[in-house]
Design a protein around this motif. Sequence first.
Motif, PDB file in Angstrom:
ATOM      1  N   LYS A 182      11.067  -0.028  -3.581  1.00 23.61           N
ATOM      2  CA  LYS A 182      10.882   1.138  -2.720  1.00 23.61           C
ATOM      3  C   LYS A 182      11.523   2.385  -3.346  1.00 23.61           C
ATOM      4  O   LYS A 182      10.962   3.485  -3.284  1.00 23.61           O
ATOM      5  CB  LYS A 182      11.500   0.870  -1.340  1.00 23.61           C
ATOM      6  N   LYS A 189       7.170   9.792  -5.852  1.00 20.11           N
ATOM      7  CA  LYS A 189       6.748  10.846  -4.916  1.00 20.11           C
ATOM      8  C   LYS A 189       7.570  12.104  -5.133  1.00 20.11           C
ATOM      9  O   LYS A 189       7.041  13.213  -5.189  1.00 20.11           O
ATOM     10  CB  LYS A 189       6.986  10.371  -3.482  1.00 20.11           C
ATOM     11  N   SER A 207      -0.608  -1.785  -2.071  1.00 14.23           N
ATOM     12  CA  SER A 207       0.026  -0.887  -1.098  1.00 14.23           C
ATOM     13  C   SER A 207       0.589   0.333  -1.812  1.00 14.23           C
ATOM     14  O   SER A 207       0.494   1.452  -1.307  1.00 14.23           O
ATOM     15  CB  SER A 207       1.161  -1.581  -0.354  1.00 14.23           C
ATOM     16  N   ASP A 208       1.191   0.107  -2.996  1.00 15.87           N
ATOM     17  CA  ASP A 208       1.725   1.245  -3.759  1.00 15.87           C
ATOM     18  C   ASP A 208       0.609   2.212  -4.111  1.00 15.87           C
ATOM     19  O   ASP A 208       0.747   3.428  -3.971  1.00 15.87           O
ATOM     20  CB  ASP A 208       2.370   0.772  -5.065  1.00 15.87           C
ATOM     21  N   GLU A 211      -0.476   4.041  -1.076  1.00 16.44           N
ATOM     22  CA  GLU A 211       0.522   4.971  -0.569  1.00 16.44           C
ATOM     23  C   GLU A 211       0.664   6.218  -1.443  1.00 16.44           C
ATOM     24  O   GLU A 211       0.797   7.329  -0.945  1.00 16.44           O
ATOM     25  CB  GLU A 211       1.869   4.257  -0.456  1.00 16.44           C
ATOM     26  N   SER A 270      -2.165   2.245   5.476  1.00 20.04           N
ATOM     27  CA  SER A 270      -0.781   1.817   5.667  1.00 20.04           C
ATOM     28  C   SER A 270      -0.668   1.028   6.961  1.00 20.04           C
ATOM     29  O   SER A 270      -1.498   1.168   7.865  1.00 20.04           O
ATOM     30  CB  SER A 270       0.144   3.033   5.736  1.00 20.04           C
TER      31      SER A 270
END
Lengths: 288, 269
Positions: A182, A189, A207-208, A211, A270
Amino acid sequence: MSIIETKDLTYVYNPEMPGETRALDAVSFSVEEPCIIGIIGHTGSGKSTLLQHLNGLIKPSSGDVYIGGECITDGRKNLADVRRKIGLVFQYPEYQLFDETVAGDVVFGPKNLGIADDEVDDRVRRAIEMVGLDYDEVAEMSPFELSGGMKRRAAIAGVIAMEPEILMLDEPTAGLDPAAHKDIIDMIKKVQSEMNLLIIFVSHNMSDIAELSDRVFVMKDGRIVMDGSPEDVFSRGDELREMGLSVPPAKEIAGRIKERAPKFESKALSIEGLAEDIQKFRNIKEKA
Amino acid sequence: MIRDITLGQYYPGSSAVHRLDARTKIIATLIYIVALFVVKNFWGFLIAGAALFAVIEVSKVPVKFIFRGLTAVFMIIAFTFLINLFMVDGRVLWQWKFLSITEEGVNRAFFMAVRLVLLIIGSSLMTLTTKPIELTDGLEKLMKPFSKIGVPSHEIALMMTIALRFIPTLMEETDKIIKAQQARGADFESGNLIRRAKALIPILIPLFISSFRIAQDLALAMEARCYHGGSGRTRMNQIRFHRGDAIAALLVIVFLVAIVLSRFINVPI
Ligand SMILES: Nc1ncnc2c1ncn2[C@@H]1O[C@H](COP(=O)(O)OP(=O)(O)OP(=O)(O)O)[C@@H](O)[C@H]1O
Ligand SMILES: [Mg+2]
């Protein structure tokens, strides 16, 4: 003008030898705006090979790469200048740490670029803080004393300190525990929003990709077979599964719900977004 | 670049040469090397070269592939050639200050260079046509008799297997580290000797660390699968001599006789 562009990029490993592999096959794409691009693809689909072409580490068998409109593959361009503009973080970058101190390692890149000493110190401090490490704490530590996740961030700081215009990361979260994972995602980001550069990253974690990415490339057998927003790409779940890839968990769950409740619709990528959609769906049902 | 070195590489195939027992190939190669030193004139090399060429043809390993391996050791061959060219006394053909080339020197230079090329091609042909595993199995069997006098044949063979197995891995690792440091602007090509030596540090340290990591992983993996040394260990694939090996042995004898006879040819080539 495009930030980066490739035209019919093709690369063959070991031509005319045993083990001949066409790792890239006529790859063309163009990026106009700083954003985050995620690359997915089955192992061996050519993702790492593509990244290495983009900063001139590998010379293509045919085809060209343009950085800021300039061709870097015709042999005329000085590759040191190219590598100054484009940072590449390899897979498991912590294996390339070598200096006695973290600061010493981070300084390696900027020094190679010939940056003046007083500016170098500034850059090193900024890069180390940018990746979420405490400069005063880690600067004089040996990189080998750090935890796995911290080592990885120190190694990434070594590339960020070069202040590239394009940052590429090959599987930056591979082999990390969930907390360190995480941290890296948040770091990517943060780097993008604060430095406003183009980030291209490879990941096997859907998911990464969902996202972080503004745009997703799907690679198969050395070609880019899909190129679009994460919503577009992940709405083609069946095609992805056929390639041995998957969709983010939220998409997976939404699909299962739809099997039971055909009226259910959700575009969320998400888990949070999916939860909202489920709530809405239930509200509608209760009213009815 | 670094991957072009074919010494010790295996070229997959199923030719008659590939199918020979590893022991046959090891002994034949040893005899071949000895024969190269028995040779006294170019007739001998003609025979040795023809024999080598025949084996290459039968093995179906592309000639191009074999020669690519030679380029890696080209410097050694060139060095030997030049040393011999200038250092041998005799009838002077050409003179410039202290440098002189003699007729004997020219002869010797070619003689040594041809011997070296045949030697390298001959021995790389063995590794090209034999799987590393078979090679070390063969070596272990050949060394078995010596274990009576305390030679740790199994351990030596195992060490060789591991070394051979990890050459490509380490090369891959080196390649990766070089690229990663290049991506950080490292420059290995310019500057004086000291600068270049210094430039190697960012490669060597990660490489050492990787080697230790790989070695440790391997040791753990072997222990986890109950490896406890050579005593009482049996093999899954027993190696056996076949008819091909008998034919090969016969051909080697013919070759050896031809080489010995070539010493007595007095006509110059
Ligand atoms: N140095 C090399 N020499 C020869 N072949 C290679 C080399 N590197 C990669 N290849 C081959 O090229 C193809 C593409 O490899 P690449 O590493 O780009 O894939 P990838 O998409 O990054 O895979 P992964 O997800 O496993 O990292 C593969 O078939 C691989 O076997
Ligand atoms: Mg890869």
